[in-house]
Design a protein around this motif. Sequence first.
Motif, PDB file in Angstrom:
ATOM      1  N   ILE A   1       3.559   6.017  -2.960  1.00 27.60           N
ATOM      2  CA  ILE A   1       4.757   6.703  -3.436  1.00 27.60           C
ATOM      3  C   ILE A   1       4.792   6.734  -4.957  1.00 27.60           C
ATOM      4  N   PHE A   2       4.461   5.608  -5.594  1.00 25.69           N
ATOM      5  CA  PHE A   2       4.510   5.532  -7.051  1.00 25.69           C
ATOM      6  C   PHE A   2       3.516   6.491  -7.685  1.00 25.69           C
ATOM      7  N   ARG A   3       2.281   6.516  -7.193  1.00 27.89           N
ATOM      8  CA  ARG A   3       1.265   7.358  -7.826  1.00 27.89           C
ATOM      9  C   ARG A   3       1.548   8.839  -7.635  1.00 27.89           C
ATOM     10  N   THR A   4       2.026   9.225  -6.465  1.00 30.08           N
ATOM     11  CA  THR A   4       2.319  10.645  -6.267  1.00 30.08           C
ATOM     12  C   THR A   4       3.541  11.083  -7.054  1.00 30.08           C
ATOM     13  N   ALA A   5       4.412  10.132  -7.412  1.00 31.71           N
ATOM     14  CA  ALA A   5       5.606  10.468  -8.186  1.00 31.71           C
ATOM     15  C   ALA A   5       5.344  10.482  -9.682  1.00 31.71           C
ATOM     16  N   THR A   6       4.250   9.868 -10.128  1.00 32.58           N
ATOM     17  CA  THR A   6       4.040   9.705 -11.573  1.00 32.58           C
ATOM     18  C   THR A   6       2.755  10.333 -12.087  1.00 32.58           C
TER      19      THR A   6
ATOM     20  N   PRO B   1      -1.237  16.187  -8.527  1.00 33.32           N
ATOM     21  CA  PRO B   1      -0.921  15.028  -7.686  1.00 33.32           C
ATOM     22  C   PRO B   1      -1.813  15.029  -6.444  1.00 33.32           C
ATOM     23  N   HIS B   2      -2.199  13.871  -6.001  1.00 41.67           N
ATOM     24  CA  HIS B   2      -3.167  13.730  -4.914  1.00 41.67           C
ATOM     25  C   HIS B   2      -2.723  14.479  -3.648  1.00 41.67           C
ATOM     26  N   ALA B   3      -1.468  14.279  -3.243  1.00 42.44           N
ATOM     27  CA  ALA B   3      -0.990  14.887  -1.999  1.00 42.44           C
ATOM     28  C   ALA B   3      -0.938  16.400  -2.092  1.00 42.44           C
TER      29      ALA B   3
ATOM     30  N   ARG C   1       0.828  -1.201   0.000  1.00 47.59           N
ATOM     31  CA  ARG C   1       0.000   0.000   0.000  1.00 47.59           C
ATOM     32  C   ARG C   1       0.870   1.262   0.000  1.00 47.59           C
ATOM     33  N   SER C   2       1.957   1.261   0.784  1.00 50.85           N
ATOM     34  CA  SER C   2       2.833   2.423   0.868  1.00 50.85           C
ATOM     35  C   SER C   2       3.573   2.667  -0.441  1.00 50.85           C
ATOM     36  N   TRP C   3       4.041   1.613  -1.079  1.00 54.36           N
ATOM     37  CA  TRP C   3       4.748   1.770  -2.343  1.00 54.36           C
ATOM     38  C   TRP C   3       3.807   2.268  -3.437  1.00 54.36           C
ATOM     39  N   GLN C   4       2.560   1.812  -3.373  1.00 54.27           N
ATOM     40  CA  GLN C   4       1.571   2.301  -4.338  1.00 54.27           C
ATOM     41  C   GLN C   4       1.375   3.805  -4.177  1.00 54.27           C
TER      42      GLN C   4
END
Length: 493
Positions: free
Chosen positions: A342-347, A425-427, A337-340
């Motif tokens: 990080i990946f989505r906010t980075a891409t 980005p979501h964040a 869940r955490s890697w998901q």
Amino acid sequence: MSSLTFAPAHQLARMIRNREVSAVEVLNAYLAQIAKHNSKLNAICTLDEENAYLRARLADEALAKGENWGALHGVPITIKDIFETAGLLTTAGYIPLKDYVPQQDATVVARLRTAGAVILGKTNMAELAGDYQSTNSLFPQVNNPWNLDYTAGGSSGGSAAAVAAGLSSLDLGNDIAGSVRQPAHFCGVYGLKPTDRRISTAGQIPEVPGMPVCLRQMMTVGCFARSLEDIRLCFSLIAGSDIRRPDVPPIPLDNPSGKSLQNLKIAWLDEWVEVPVASEIRVAMSAIAQTLTQAGVQIERWLPKNFDLSKTLNLYGRMAAYINIYAQPVDRYNLRRSWQQIFRTATQGEKELRKLGDFSRLLPDLLNPRLKGYFEVLTERDRFTTQMDEALEPWDAWLTPVAATPAFTHRPAWSAIEIDGRPYPHAVANGAYTMPFNLSGHPAVVIPIGHTQNGLPIGMQVVGKRWREMELLAIAQELDKVINAFRSPFEII
């Protein structure tokens, strides 16, 4: 009867105390409202009807004998599922805690019980408080009472939705990146994030039982209500030092100055340059500034000198990385869940905006945390807090947006959000206006200021001086009298 469920908590307490209505009658009204609406909203995830009835009956019997338990005697409330409740399921939306029943109340829960509150149950949330939507693997997603196709926000979406829909009079939430303020904005209710360490976090997850206490900075306990008077009451009951958390200082609550509207000096800002808000939020903020000017308030558009949002969010991210690395459970499910995230906010989202909220830049600190690095971040945070203290000194309060967007439609966790044609980005969309005040530790209260053309609520963040929550709430109450924008999503019958 249903009108009882939209009465302020302090008014219900007075009515029960004066024997105008019984605690059982009030409880019945809330249970009827829950039965009518919760299946659509999924705001309450665990209902404790049997014990609530027992407590309400005891409340009525106590009054008959001339006993008064406290300021919330007989008033039904709910508790975010992140706070431990003795004898009542507490999951934080996390599968390994699906059967966890604590032996002891969280400190803030115990204080509300001592004040006479009747706990209806627990409110739904984001898994381990880790998203700006309230979804998890144990309970259905929380829907916004203004439009079921939209999120109620997160991580305290169930709290905000329950209060907005009249399923509860008060609710507790926690806030490390906007988890009280963003849902309050999305659902059109009042929400408070207090000064860092003003309120004990003892008995609060996401440090799952048995893990060391890591979230010692930026994590705060706040509350939701349908009036600022209820926010003030709840805050005054739960604030203060705690033997279970020696790092919560014994600082007494402040005394409001009693300034009139005309004597207030208010700063305001409708958007960060780097993170423009949705046009309807910008228009609403500008209209509020004009309304307050006409009411005689000294109000000025303002941004602190040398305020660098990119550096601020980067520092926030590094601070969050250090305090979360050992707080989060290390299991395959949570790591995935955490890697998901990080990946989505980075891409996902516009490239320039991704630079502000790219969690991948935190990987060095996450993969190789250093004690020296932690102390360096703490030192930088102290410096930023001091700068914000000095900048805010001339002002009574600072008005800002809560998020870059109103409530948005349900979507996969941490997916990009389109705002006026631009993918954010979501964040960044959800946290860019809240994270700076978790980093600095300043208190902030959200008040409703209007609605979008689609009927979704718009809230405004009112930021005050550290350790001056009572002054902040008094100022917000004066502003709220002029703005007068609170509405319920349901007709009161």
